[in-house]
Scaffold this active site. Structure first.
Site, PDB file in Angstrom:
ATOM      1  N   GLY A 301       0.836  -1.201   0.000  1.00  0.00           N
ATOM      2  CA  GLY A 301       0.000   0.000   0.000  1.00  0.00           C
ATOM      3  C   GLY A 301       0.868   1.248   0.000  1.00  0.00           C
ATOM      4  N   SER A 302       0.317   2.307   0.513  1.00  0.00           N
ATOM      5  CA  SER A 302       0.931   3.629   0.313  1.00  0.00           C
ATOM      6  C   SER A 302       2.202   3.883   1.114  1.00  0.00           C
ATOM      7  CB  SER A 302      -0.091   4.715   0.617  1.00  0.00           C
ATOM      8  OG  SER A 302      -1.137   4.649  -0.319  1.00  0.00           O
ATOM      9  N   THR A 303       2.591   2.991   2.024  1.00  0.00           N
ATOM     10  CA  THR A 303       3.892   3.178   2.666  1.00  0.00           C
ATOM     11  C   THR A 303       5.007   3.163   1.608  1.00  0.00           C
ATOM     12  OG1 THR A 303       3.976   0.808   3.118  1.00  0.00           O
ATOM     13  CG2 THR A 303       3.245   2.234   4.905  1.00  0.00           C
ATOM     14  N   MET A 304       4.724   2.532   0.460  1.00  0.00           N
ATOM     15  CA  MET A 304       5.710   2.457  -0.631  1.00  0.00           C
ATOM     16  C   MET A 304       5.946   3.828  -1.251  1.00  0.00           C
ATOM     17  SD  MET A 304       7.342  -0.237  -1.625  1.00  0.00           S
ATOM     18  CE  MET A 304       8.417  -0.814  -2.923  1.00  0.00           C
ATOM     19  N   ASN A 702      -4.853   3.850   0.769  1.00  0.00           N
ATOM     20  CA  ASN A 702      -4.042   5.073   0.924  1.00  0.00           C
ATOM     21  C   ASN A 702      -2.667   4.748   1.430  1.00  0.00           C
ATOM     22  OD1 ASN A 702      -4.612   4.331   3.487  1.00  0.00           O
ATOM     23  ND2 ASN A 702      -5.553   6.261   4.098  1.00  0.00           N
TER      24      ASN A 702
END
Length: 702
Positions: A301-304, A702
């Site tokens: 997810g959005s940690t990337m 997100n």
């Protein structure tokens, strides 16, 4: 057939017997003399202990304690001996006394004794093993003739459920009649060779009674050697708190899996690591075991997005003030949406970071960096290989960059699966000077007899994907994720330390498609912002939460409690935090009394997204009301009549729907969280005050 097969073998042994009878030698050794010599020799085993495991301060995590196995001697040399063997007439009283200590009934003990009365000695199965010193001493007070004990090693974990997925466990194994401890999971298993002891040997000449001859010079002694002690990087104070908070989270939300890891980004030392489900290594009631932090990979997810941002900054192609149109992005024939499908209007790129806008990161990856260069950074952050952390069972990432579309999607966290440990290692570059530190849990190995350090794990830099300046700018750009009014990570803010980080909500792929309504929520955060002392990664896999609970609401309480205390333990001075960043916040003016068209025009000029409701010519109410803050692109509801025709609500936030319900006093029934995916009253249907509106919402990625 069998006769044919065994005949040569039979003839071989007969021949070998005849050979020894006649020549009495084998390889030059006189076998009869050898047998006579061996008859007067004895061998004694010299015991040693398995190495123990400690935390970074020397607090015990896995230690050795004695345990005892109770034995009933019924005969000596085939004979019953008064006061030395347990006599049959004493069985009932012995059973009665033993039953007060052993977890067996008096009847079962008596039955076992009577059924084996002709044997030399018997044991009492599992209930008669692993006795403590106190249990042994209690039995000894009975002074039962023939009842004796055999001492055995036992591994004991004084903290019980404590970093269990890291430490693992060791259990007793019968090695040809000798009980030894062997590591089965975790560090106990991966370092079993280091921890294992070597038993000694003492060979001597004996007399007829088996006693050592004093004058004997025929002695052979091999000294025993204890296993080495292992000191971990774990801080028992922080680990204890993390385990406690993880257990609370696990009981309340019942996720399929969860992990939380705290690392010192300057050294790569793992300070605490807690997985769920977990287990008490003393009892080993393990229903399923996996070290989620290294053995599981999933779409992050959005940690990337942190690493896409860092790459763009490092290449000088990120302009925080560049305006872009949020909402959707077209790549070939594929259209990507922001989790708020309608977006937030035209906003600066930095606000796109805070909103976790897929469109912003698609622009950065595809149009600013270029997908080939993004792929280079993916590898520079080592997402294409295992971290090499000193924990067993680590798996590698899984990605397919044959398709440019997959590369683009990876830039904002989908299509590619990575492990929590890979995320943590890459984040160490953002938190420091751009250098990545290999995570590790083993601090050193020590000779337990001499105290000499045998092996030390020094910090290891495994790459530098970005410069120190780019790392600093990345931290500054992330600030608004936690510390602005529009950031997705506001709940992670601490009062006394500046936290920065990135939220993530990952879809879960199974059998070639994403599961509906099921997510892995995650957050990677660090503090303090200007010089991060600690980095923490949390992931919760498919929590069983109610419709009003989001990932940050599940994980933020744990993050805040543990990070705040951990920073204090690390002697990081608290610093009262200033008010959050003003993310282009504006103050709503009044549109009431204006003509409908005039109000819509003025609202657009004020960067609102106006929604005119009703067929009236004049605005009679509005939401947000005068004086309330708003951000660029926010919806402004303009009420012109007591009834209205229903607009399309898909993509509306829960807050927008509640504003609509308040304006018209609707009975609102909500199913889910996030943004509207369906509505009970269709587009264009007339709606009056007091009507019932049902909406379904879905959490964003997100």
């Amino acid at each position: 057939m069998a006769i044919v097969c065994f005949t040569p073998l039979f003839l071989f042994f007969v021949g070998w017997f005849l050979y020894l009878s006649v020549f009495q030698t084998y390889k030059g050794e006189n076998m009869l003399a050898f047998a006579e010599e061996e008859r007067w020799k004895a061998v004694s085993t010299l015991k040693a202990e398995r190495g123990e495991i400690f935390d970074r301060f020397g607090q015990p995590i896995a230690i050795n304690i004695p345990s005892y196995r109770v034995v009933a001697v019924l005969k000596l040399g085939g004979e019953r001996v008064e006061n030395k063997t347990l006599m049959p007439e004493a069985f009932p009283e012995a059973a009665k006394q033993l039953a007060t200590v052993l977890p067996m009934t008096e009847g079962d003990i008596l039955k076992r004794l009577e059924q084996n009365k002709d044997r030399g000695q018997i044991e009492f199965g599992v209930p008669g093993r692993d006795l403590t010193v106190e249990q042994k001493e209690e039995i000894e007070t009975f002074k039962i003739p023939g009842i004796t004990f055999v001492e055995e090693p036992k591994r004991y974990y004084p903290n019980k459920v404590f970093a269990s997925s890291v430490v693992g466990y060791a259990q007793k194994i019968d090695q040809n009649g000798r009980i030894e401890l062997v590591g089965e999971l975790g560090i106990e298993k991966s370092l079993n060779d280091v921890l294992s002891e070597s038993y000694g040997l003492y060979r001597f000449e004996k007399d007829l009674a088996g006693r050592q001859l004093v004058s004997s010079d025929e002695q052979l002694k091999v000294d025993p050697e204890d296993g080495a002690d292992v000191q971990l990087t774990i801080d028992h104070r922080i680990q204890q708190l993390l385990d406690t908070k993880m257990e609370e989270l696990y009981k309340e939300y019942k996720p399929k899996n969860a992990t939380a890891i705290i690392m010192d980004p300057k050294t790569g030392e793992i300070i605490a690591l807690s997985d769920r489900p977990s287990f008490d290594p003393n009892t080993r009631e393990i229903s399923s075991y996996s070290n989620f932090s290294v053995s599981s990979r999933f779409e992050p997810g959005s940690t990337m997005k942190i690493f896409t941002l860092a790459a763009a900054i490092n290449e000088g192609v990120y302009n925080p003030n560049e305006l872009y149109k949020s909402g959707s992005y077209k790549y070939g024939k594929t259209v990507f949406n922001d989790y708020n499908i309608t977006g937030w209007g035209t906003i600066p790129m930095v606000e796109g970071v805070w909103h976790s806008s897929n469109v912003a990161f698609s622009i950065l990856a595809n149009e600013r960096l270029g997908l080939s260069r993004y792929e280079d950074y993916f590898k520079a952050f080592k997402f294409d290989q295992r971290t090499g952390v000193d924990l067993p069972g680590e798996v590698n990432s899984q990605f397919d960059f044959e398709s440019p579309l997959n590369v683009l999607i990876t830039a904002w966290g989908q299509s590619t699966a990575v492990t929590p440990m890979q995320i943590l290692q890459a984040t160490s570059a953002i938190a420091t000077d751009g250098t990545m530190k290999q995570p590790h849990v083993i601090k050193k190995v020590v000779n337990r007899e001499t105290g000499e350090t045998i092996r030390t794990t020094n910090p290891k830099i495994v790459g530098q994907p970005i410069t120190a300046e780019a790392a600093k700018q990345t931290r500054e750009a992330l600030d608004g994720v936690v510390n602005s009014d529009v950031g997705t990570g506001q709940l992670y803010a601490l009062d006394n330390y500046r936290v920065i980080g990135k939220t993530g909500t990952a879809q879960i792929a199974e059998n070639g498609k994403y599961l509906s309504g099921q997510y892995i929520h995650s957050f990677v955060g660090m503090a303090p912002e200007d010089d991060p002392e600690l980095v923490m990664y949390i992931a919760v896999d498919r929590p069983n939460s109610d419709s009003s609970t989001t990932g940050p609401r599940i994980m933020a309480p744990l993050f805040k409690d543990v990070m705040d205390v951990a920073l204090r333990y690390r002697s990081v001075e608290p610093d009262k935090q200033a008010k959050t960043i003003d993310a282009s916040t504006k103050t709503t003016e009044s549109f009431v009394g204006q003509g409908r068209d005039e109000a819509v025009k003025a609202a657009k000029a004020a960067a609102f997204t106006p929604v005119s409701l009703g067929s009236g010519e004049t605005v009679i109410a509005q939401s947000p009301v005068e004086g309330q803050p708003y951000v660029v692109g926010e919806r402004l509801l303009l009420k012109t009549d007591e009834s209205f025709t229903m607009p399309v609500l898909k993509g509306w936030s829960l807050r927008d729907v509640k504003r609509l319900a308040t304006l018209y006093q609707l009975n609102l029934e909500i199913d889910g969280t996030g943004f509207v995916t369906s509505q009970s009253i269709g587009k264009g249907k007339p709606v009056k005050t007091g009507a019932t509106l049902k909406v379904k919402l879905q959490s964003p990625s997100n």
